[in-house]
Scaffold this motif. Structure first.
Motif, short mmCIF file in Angstrom:
data_model
loop_
_atom_site.label_atom_id
_atom_site.label_comp_id
_atom_site.label_asym_id
_atom_site.label_seq_id
_atom_site.Cartn_x
_atom_site.Cartn_y
_atom_site.Cartn_z
N ILE A 222 -5.47 -4.11 -2.99
CA ILE A 222 -5.21 -3.12 -3.33
C ILE A 222 -6.38 -2.77 -4.55
O ILE A 222 -6.64 -1.86 -4.49
CB ILE A 222 -3.82 -3.08 -4.07
CG1 ILE A 222 -2.99 -3.06 -2.70
CG2 ILE A 222 -3.33 -1.66 -4.95
CD1 ILE A 222 -1.68 -3.08 -2.51
N PHE A 223 -5.94 -3.52 -6.04
CA PHE A 223 -6.66 -3.31 -7.09
C PHE A 223 -8.08 -3.03 -7.17
O PHE A 223 -8.77 -2.34 -7.37
CB PHE A 223 -6.63 -4.11 -8.28
CG PHE A 223 -4.86 -4.39 -8.59
CD1 PHE A 223 -4.26 -3.46 -8.36
CD2 PHE A 223 -4.78 -5.74 -9.30
CE1 PHE A 223 -3.05 -3.44 -9.14
CE2 PHE A 223 -3.44 -5.83 -9.30
CZ PHE A 223 -2.69 -4.77 -9.54
N ALA B 290 1.08 -1.46 -0.10
CA ALA B 290 0.01 0.18 0.14
C ALA B 290 0.52 1.68 -0.42
O ALA B 290 0.55 2.15 -0.17
CB ALA B 290 -0.65 0.26 1.05
N VAL B 291 2.32 0.85 0.30
CA VAL B 291 2.74 2.37 0.49
C VAL B 291 3.86 2.89 -1.16
O VAL B 291 2.96 4.04 -0.99
CB VAL B 291 4.23 1.93 1.02
CG1 VAL B 291 5.34 3.69 1.25
CG2 VAL B 291 3.79 1.55 2.59
N PRO B 292 3.52 1.86 -1.64
CA PRO B 292 3.80 2.57 -3.23
C PRO B 292 2.60 2.96 -3.89
O PRO B 292 2.65 3.58 -5.24
CB PRO B 292 5.21 0.76 -3.87
CG PRO B 292 4.52 0.38 -3.17
CD PRO B 292 4.34 0.25 -1.71
N GLY C 17 0.09 5.12 -2.14
CA GLY C 17 0.59 6.42 -1.12
C GLY C 17 0.64 6.40 0.66
O GLY C 17 0.52 7.68 1.14
N HIS C 18 0.37 5.41 0.46
CA HIS C 18 0.28 4.83 2.39
C HIS C 18 1.86 5.64 3.01
O HIS C 18 2.50 5.14 2.80
CB HIS C 18 -0.53 3.81 2.73
CG HIS C 18 -1.67 3.13 2.70
ND1 HIS C 18 -2.41 2.65 3.29
CD2 HIS C 18 -2.79 4.47 2.02
CE1 HIS C 18 -3.84 2.48 2.00
NE2 HIS C 18 -3.60 4.14 2.06
N ARG C 19 2.13 5.56 3.88
CA ARG C 19 3.02 6.02 4.81
C ARG C 19 3.55 5.00 5.39
O ARG C 19 2.75 4.59 6.99
CB ARG C 19 2.78 7.26 5.37
CG ARG C 19 2.62 8.31 4.86
CD ARG C 19 2.40 9.93 6.30
NE ARG C 19 3.96 9.59 6.80
CZ ARG C 19 3.63 11.09 8.23
NH1 ARG C 19 3.49 11.80 8.13
NH2 ARG C 19 5.74 10.72 7.85
N LEU C 20 4.47 4.67 6.05
CA LEU C 20 4.95 3.31 6.69
C LEU C 20 5.41 3.37 7.80
O LEU C 20 6.66 4.17 8.17
CB LEU C 20 6.21 2.63 5.91
CG LEU C 20 6.46 1.21 6.67
CD1 LEU C 20 4.96 0.16 5.77
CD2 LEU C 20 7.67 0.04 5.62
#
Length: 294
Positions: A173-174, A115-117, A120-123
């Motif tokens: 994700i999709f 989900a980060v790349p 756009g979520h932050r790790l």
């Protein structure tokens, strides 16, 4: 209407059904090929989802998706059920059920990292810590309690199990961009994928299954792929506290081990218990911290 008590009852029922999946996979694969189990499982799942949509009086609109909807279903269908279950059933075919099941539960952590790349979520620091704990558990399970030897119990099986978590995470994700009603979307994905699965099953060498294989596939398709999905959606709609509902998921791994021991007859290794405890700890830590920050 919102009703937390009903949501919890639906959630517990769903978790019980999910907990039988590893047992059903392992028993079914003794009588069916991987593609055969996928074909019959998806067939029974389609029957359940068609019945549900008909009861909801949504079957007509579900079966008129238009060209865009069909193309969308083709893309999703190639991921789930086709690619995901080829990998998952391959893992269960090569590994003891307890090992494949425990590794498969790390998909939620894989989802967080992807989900980060992609979203756009932050790790967060807790995500890295949870990953270290979870994958330490996976390594203990995969080496059957001897991590220093670095000798995997079954390398190809472990790779397939880890790849299945990757594919499942990508699927969800999709799915965040899929605006269709969830049951309608899943039914269309399965319907579009069904002819392709039939071709794969024929290519793999068609055989009519023994009754044990057919019964196992019926359980997998009707309950693990179909009814459990519908019940969890209903539970989420009813819930006033989704965090409490989500925590029920952590009951599934130990219940799965119990079913595997009682029904499959696998002796549960101490390394599996320790490794699974680490996996659950990592996942719980991550979910607990994230839910508190929202």
């Amino acid at each position: 209407m919102k009703d937390q008590r009903q949501a919890m009852i639906l959630g517990v029922t769903t978790v019980l059904l999910w907990s039988t999946a590893a047992t059903a996979f392992k028993i079914s694969l003794e009588h069916l090929s991987r593609t055969g189990l996928m074909f019959w499982g998806v067939t029974f799942s389609i029957l359940v989802l068609v019945a549900w949509q008909a009861w909801q009086r949504r079957l007509g609109e579900t079966l008129r998706p238009g060209r865009k909807g069909l193309l969308l279903s083709l893309g999703f269908g190639l991921i789930n059920p086709i690619l995901y279950y080829i990998l998952l059933f391959g893992a269960y075919d090569l590994l003891p059920a307890q090992e494949a099941m425990a590794i498969n539960y790390t998909w939620a952590l894989t989802l967080t990292y992807l989900a980060v790349p992609f979203l756009g979520h932050r790790l967060k620091t807790v995500d890295a810590l949870a990953g270290l704990i979870c994958y330490s558990g996976v390594f203990i399970i995969a080496t059957r309690g001897d991590p220093l030897a670095f000798d995997l119990s079954n390398g190809p099986g472990v790779v397939l199990a880890l790849l299945s978590t990757l594919v499942w995470a990508f699927y969800w994700i999709f799915n965040t961009r899929d605006t269709r009603e969830p049951v309608a979307g899943l039914l269309l994905n399965f319907l579009v994928a069904w002819p392709l699965i039939l071709v794969l099953a024929l290519w793999d060498g068609w055989q009519w299954p023994a009754w044990q294989g057919l019964a196992g596939a019926a359980w997998v398709g009707a309950f693990e792929m179909g009814i459990a999905f519908v019940l969890w959606l209903l539970a989420m709609k009813k819930a006033t506290n989704t965090s409490r509902l989500s925590n029920l998921i952590f009951l599934s791994p130990p219940l799965s081990l119990g079913f595997i021991a009682l029904i499959v007859g696998e002796p549960i290794l101490g390394s599996t218990v320790v490794g699974l405890a680490l996996v659950i700890t990592g996942l719980y830590l991550q979910q607990h911290v994230h839910s508190r920050s929202q």
